[in-house]
Design a protein around this motif. Structure first.
Motif, PDB file in Angstrom:
ATOM      1  N   LEU A 199       0.804  -1.220   0.000  1.00 23.08           N
ATOM      2  CA  LEU A 199       0.000   0.000   0.000  1.00 23.08           C
ATOM      3  C   LEU A 199       0.834   1.267   0.000  1.00 23.08           C
ATOM      4  O   LEU A 199       0.316   2.348  -0.279  1.00 23.08           O
ATOM      5  CB  LEU A 199      -0.961  -0.002   1.187  1.00 23.08           C
TER       6      LEU A 199
ATOM      7  N   ASP B 225       3.722  -5.699   1.394  1.00 23.59           N
ATOM      8  CA  ASP B 225       3.223  -5.888   2.753  1.00 23.59           C
ATOM      9  C   ASP B 225       3.192  -7.357   3.169  1.00 23.59           C
ATOM     10  O   ASP B 225       2.919  -8.255   2.358  1.00 23.59           O
ATOM     11  CB  ASP B 225       1.814  -5.317   2.875  1.00 23.59           C
TER      12      ASP B 225
ATOM     13  N   LYS C 169       1.076  -9.381   4.601  1.00 23.53           N
ATOM     14  CA  LYS C 169      -0.306  -9.688   4.946  1.00 23.53           C
ATOM     15  C   LYS C 169      -0.950 -10.488   3.826  1.00 23.53           C
ATOM     16  O   LYS C 169      -0.490 -10.477   2.683  1.00 23.53           O
ATOM     17  CB  LYS C 169      -1.108  -8.412   5.189  1.00 23.53           C
TER      18      LYS C 169
ATOM     19  N   LEU D  11      -8.405  -9.205   6.502  1.00 24.61           N
ATOM     20  CA  LEU D  11      -6.944  -9.138   6.428  1.00 24.61           C
ATOM     21  C   LEU D  11      -6.328 -10.033   7.493  1.00 24.61           C
ATOM     22  O   LEU D  11      -6.785 -10.067   8.643  1.00 24.61           O
ATOM     23  CB  LEU D  11      -6.461  -7.698   6.624  1.00 24.61           C
TER      24      LEU D  11
ATOM     25  N   TYR E 239      -2.555 -11.207   9.135  1.00 23.82           N
ATOM     26  CA  TYR E 239      -1.131 -10.966   9.275  1.00 23.82           C
ATOM     27  C   TYR E 239      -0.534 -12.176   9.992  1.00 23.82           C
ATOM     28  O   TYR E 239      -0.689 -12.314  11.211  1.00 23.82           O
ATOM     29  CB  TYR E 239      -0.881  -9.701  10.084  1.00 23.82           C
TER      30      TYR E 239
ATOM     31  N   ARG F 236       3.860  -4.748   7.935  1.00 21.40           N
ATOM     32  CA  ARG F 236       2.671  -5.552   7.676  1.00 21.40           C
ATOM     33  C   ARG F 236       1.699  -4.840   6.742  1.00 21.40           C
ATOM     34  O   ARG F 236       1.039  -5.469   5.920  1.00 21.40           O
ATOM     35  CB  ARG F 236       1.985  -5.908   9.004  1.00 21.40           C
ATOM     36  N   CYS F 237       1.620  -3.530   6.860  1.00 24.47           N
ATOM     37  CA  CYS F 237       0.763  -2.747   5.964  1.00 24.47           C
ATOM     38  C   CYS F 237       1.362  -1.358   5.832  1.00 24.47           C
ATOM     39  O   CYS F 237       1.521  -0.652   6.831  1.00 24.47           O
ATOM     40  CB  CYS F 237      -0.658  -2.670   6.505  1.00 24.47           C
TER      41      CYS F 237
ATOM     42  N   ARG G 165      -0.809   2.883   9.257  1.00 27.97           N
ATOM     43  CA  ARG G 165       0.044   1.761   8.878  1.00 27.97           C
ATOM     44  C   ARG G 165      -0.053   0.678   9.935  1.00 27.97           C
ATOM     45  O   ARG G 165      -0.563   0.926  11.041  1.00 27.97           O
ATOM     46  CB  ARG G 165       1.500   2.217   8.742  1.00 27.97           C
TER      47      ARG G 165
END
Length: 322
Positions: A93, A101, A103, A179, A181, A195-196, A257
């Protein structure tokens, strides 16, 4: 005192109520307005979606993500699609980061006739659990939109909700994304990988359900990252860039984030987001008549944002065939 994301009590207009509680309604309006015009994020408590419904969506989502990769890949959308299953490191992202990411994602617009593939044989309850949560969250979204309009003192308190009438049909791109993780104990984490990645949401308002694991951070007006860790019994609401534009920057879309806390690396983490958007054909014009931004539509906005971030235009796809 360090700034934090405010907690707003929604009991005055909870989904459990047929109409607002007049004694406490104005405080709710003021609290939501204060949160969304300053930090752009808020926790909601006492919002009225049954805890069991949320728990079921998390439980079935986790079962999906624990399926073998070859089974999950049967649910992958076409290349360039925002929907279906995306494996770890498929999506990034923040395009400024060198690595994608950490995830996994499953996203859909749960409407009749969608061609998004669900694991019907392995997990027949998955579709229903996501769809049930989606529809309850949309009812809550409508109430939040009304509260925002009242906080902005619009002549019509249903200005925003009336422009979301096609939610749950082909005429609207509101979607749900689950989502996941995974534990990173056996993962080779690349330098600066998260992770994001840092981003603002693109559309109207987002409703985010979190599990118990920390990691989410929000960037405040001073440019400082502050934690937005889960609080039991709450969900998170935040503003997207389209809504900021629609309100001539009165409500603010905030970067956020998900990091990898060094003491949480072995823990899995889950969240479920409902990305609320106005109807596809609605012309988004500054509500104060300032023309601060030229008119646009959610389709044009998503096309622009997805091209900037991913290099493709999933918004051009027919939601019913995504």
């Amino acid at each position: 005192m360090e700034e934090s994301v405010p907690v707003v009590d929604f009991s005055a207009y909870s989904l459990d109520r047929e109409s607002p509680d007049p004694e406490h309604f104005q405080k709710l309006i003021d609290d939501v307005h204060q949160a969304l015009t300053t930090i752009g994020f808020m926790y909601l408590k006492n919002f009225g979606i049954p805890a069991e419904m949320i728990s079921d969506a998390f439980t079935t989502s986790k079962r999906f993500f624990q399926l073998p990769l070859n089974e999950k890949m049967k649910c992958a959308g076409p290349e360039g699609s925002f929907y279906g299953y995306h494996h770890m490191e498929k999506e990034g992202l923040n395009p400024r980061r060198a690595s994608n990411d950490l995830k996994e994602v499953f996203g859909c617009i749960p409407i009749e006739g969608t061609s998004t593939v669900f694991p019907e044989e392995e997990l027949p309850e998955f579709r229903k659990c996501l769809t049930d949560l989606f529809h309850s969250a949309i009812l809550l979204e409508y109430r939040v939109l009304e509260i925002i309009a009242r906080g902005l003192k619009l002549d019509d308190p249903f200005y925003f909700t009336d422009r979301h009438k096609l939610t749950g049909t082909n005429g609207n791109m509101t979607s749900i994304r689950s989502l996941y993780y995974p534990s990173l104990v056996n993962v080779d984490i690349k330098e600066d990988q998260v992770r994001c990645g840092e981003h603002c949401d693109y559309g109207g308002i987002t409703l985010l359900f979190q599990d118990t694991q920390p990691g989410l951070e929000v960037k405040n007006v001073h440019g400082k990252w502050i934690p937005a860790s889960p609080i039991e019994g709450t969900l998170m609401v935040n503003v997207g860039e389209l809504m900021q534009r629609w309100t001539s920057d009165k409500v603010v879309a905030t970067e956020h984030r998900v990091l990898v806390p060094s003491d949480q690396i072995e823990h899995e983490r889950q969240s479920i987001a409902i990305f609320g958007n106005p109807d596809n054909e609605v012309s988004i014009e500054c509500i104060d008549g300032s023309n601060k931004y030229p008119p646009t539509t959610i389709i044009d906005m998503l096309n622009m944002k997805f091209e900037q971030t991913f290099g493709y235009n999933p918004a051009k796809e027919d939601p019913g065939s995504s």
